[in-house]
Write a protein that holds these residues in place. Structure first.
Motif, PDB file in Angstrom:
ATOM      1  N   ARG A 163       0.839  -1.195   0.000  1.00  0.00           N
ATOM      2  CA  ARG A 163       0.000   0.000   0.000  1.00  0.00           C
ATOM      3  C   ARG A 163       0.876   1.249   0.000  1.00  0.00           C
ATOM      4  O   ARG A 163       1.989   1.239   0.514  1.00  0.00           O
ATOM      5  CB  ARG A 163      -0.918   0.003   1.218  1.00  0.00           C
ATOM      6  N   ARG A 164       0.321   2.339  -0.531  1.00  0.00           N
ATOM      7  CA  ARG A 164       1.116   3.567  -0.617  1.00  0.00           C
ATOM      8  C   ARG A 164       1.533   4.063   0.763  1.00  0.00           C
ATOM      9  O   ARG A 164       2.606   4.645   0.915  1.00  0.00           O
ATOM     10  CB  ARG A 164       0.353   4.649  -1.379  1.00  0.00           C
ATOM     11  N   SER A 165       0.704   3.820   1.784  1.00  0.00           N
ATOM     12  CA  SER A 165       1.076   4.233   3.140  1.00  0.00           C
ATOM     13  C   SER A 165       2.278   3.441   3.642  1.00  0.00           C
ATOM     14  O   SER A 165       3.152   3.986   4.333  1.00  0.00           O
ATOM     15  CB  SER A 165      -0.105   4.052   4.096  1.00  0.00           C
ATOM     16  N   GLU A 166       2.352   2.160   3.295  1.00  0.00           N
ATOM     17  CA  GLU A 166       3.481   1.325   3.707  1.00  0.00           C
ATOM     18  C   GLU A 166       4.760   1.750   2.996  1.00  0.00           C
ATOM     19  O   GLU A 166       5.840   1.757   3.596  1.00  0.00           O
ATOM     20  CB  GLU A 166       3.183  -0.140   3.413  1.00  0.00           C
ATOM     21  N   ARG A 168       6.039   5.154   4.510  1.00  0.00           N
ATOM     22  CA  ARG A 168       6.639   5.122   5.848  1.00  0.00           C
ATOM     23  C   ARG A 168       7.757   4.082   5.986  1.00  0.00           C
ATOM     24  O   ARG A 168       8.267   3.864   7.093  1.00  0.00           O
ATOM     25  CB  ARG A 168       5.568   4.874   6.906  1.00  0.00           C
ATOM     26  N   THR A 202       0.781  -3.259   9.577  1.00  0.00           N
ATOM     27  CA  THR A 202       0.103  -2.909   8.339  1.00  0.00           C
ATOM     28  C   THR A 202      -1.391  -2.970   8.593  1.00  0.00           C
ATOM     29  O   THR A 202      -1.841  -3.228   9.709  1.00  0.00           O
ATOM     30  CB  THR A 202       0.465  -3.876   7.189  1.00  0.00           C
ATOM     31  N   LYS A 203      -2.172  -2.753   7.550  1.00  0.00           N
ATOM     32  CA  LYS A 203      -3.624  -2.826   7.678  1.00  0.00           C
ATOM     33  C   LYS A 203      -4.066  -4.205   8.142  1.00  0.00           C
ATOM     34  O   LYS A 203      -5.082  -4.350   8.820  1.00  0.00           O
ATOM     35  CB  LYS A 203      -4.272  -2.485   6.331  1.00  0.00           C
ATOM     36  N   THR A 243       4.921  11.511   1.594  1.00  0.00           N
ATOM     37  CA  THR A 243       3.580  11.201   2.081  1.00  0.00           C
ATOM     38  C   THR A 243       2.950  10.129   1.191  1.00  0.00           C
ATOM     39  O   THR A 243       3.370   9.939   0.040  1.00  0.00           O
ATOM     40  CB  THR A 243       2.687  12.448   2.055  1.00  0.00           C
ATOM     41  N   PRO A 244       1.925   9.435   1.689  1.00  0.00           N
ATOM     42  CA  PRO A 244       1.214   8.486   0.828  1.00  0.00           C
ATOM     43  C   PRO A 244       0.675   9.137  -0.444  1.00  0.00           C
ATOM     44  O   PRO A 244       0.704   8.529  -1.518  1.00  0.00           O
ATOM     45  CB  PRO A 244       0.084   7.980   1.731  1.00  0.00           C
ATOM     46  N   GLN A 245       0.194  10.378  -0.320  1.00  0.00           N
ATOM     47  CA  GLN A 245      -0.314  11.070  -1.503  1.00  0.00           C
ATOM     48  C   GLN A 245       0.800  11.305  -2.519  1.00  0.00           C
ATOM     49  O   GLN A 245       0.579  11.226  -3.737  1.00  0.00           O
ATOM     50  CB  GLN A 245      -0.949  12.405  -1.104  1.00  0.00           C
TER      51      GLN A 245
END
Length: 219
Positions: free
Chosen positions: A52-55, A58, A92-93, A143-145
């Motif tokens: 995922r982009r968040s992973e 970070r 993670t999620k 950032t994830p974005q």
């Protein structure tokens, strides 16, 4: 009057399958730092199971560890050896912080990661960071974005419609490509860390339908 349920929309209209990934990679071939970074992002995000982009945003250097080289063909002891790297996924999620879940990178993604880490002189902390117009590298993580925008920008550079893609397309693309190449669903889920068989198998069902005979009876 009960409102009708909205149809569930995919997070990315199109999956970033290997053919699409190759087109994105082709836009990252200069010596610019941004190309080196973006190549590492694309290859890591896809090859590690569609992170995922968040992973990806970070990801920290402390999560990475070099592993012994592995054979290109595990069934042939004379096969060329490829570099291998492990990613400790942490929270993670679908996992908790104390889980020992990890994903492996083999071959080109490892080479790309090592080149970026060396060129960016990353000694600790965030792996992927912003780069300004003078190629100065920020200490803070992307950032994830920003990960999503990088993928969209590369799509535009590759002649693809950025509206059709998002960073989640790397995740769906990984599972779709795994299905096309005969990777078992449990093996793909170990890499992607999907916990829901129902969710992961949807991509396998789509691939089976496209490759199967049932839709070809009128040909």
């Amino acid at each position: 009057v009960r409102a009708s349920a909205r149809p569930r929309r995919r997070k990315s209209k199109r999956a970033v399958t290997r053919d699409i990934l190759d087109r994105l990679i082709a836009t990252c071939q200069s010596e610019r730092l941004a190309d080196t970074r973006d190549l590492a992002i694309l290859l890591l995000a896809f090859a590690s199971g569609g992170r995922r982009r968040s992973e990806v945003a970070r990801l920290r250097l402390e999560q990475l560890s070099d592993e012994p080289d592995v054979l290109l063909n595990p069934d042939d002891k004379d096969s060329p050896r490829l570099p291998c790297m492990a990613i400790a996924l942490g929270r993670t999620k679908n996992t908790q912080a104390d889980d020992d879940a990890r994903a492996l990178l083999i071959g080109a993604p490892v080479t790309a990661m090592r080149e970026w880490i060396e060129r960016a002189d990353v000694k600790k902390g965030p792996v992927f960071r912003a780069i300004d117009r003078w190629e100065a590298i920020d200490d803070r993580a992307l950032t994830p974005q920003a990960i999503n925008l990088i993928l969209k920008r590369r799509c535009g550079m590759a002649g693809l419609d950025p509206v059709e893609f998002s960073a989640h397309g790397l995740r769906s693309g990984y599972l779709t490509e795994a299905a096309r190449n005969g990777v078992s669903l449990p093996a793909a889920m170990r890499q992607s860390q999907h916990r829901s068989v129902q969710q992961a198998s949807r991509y396998y069902n789509d691939a089976d339908q496209a490759l199967g005979k049932a839709a070809r009876l009128a040909i």
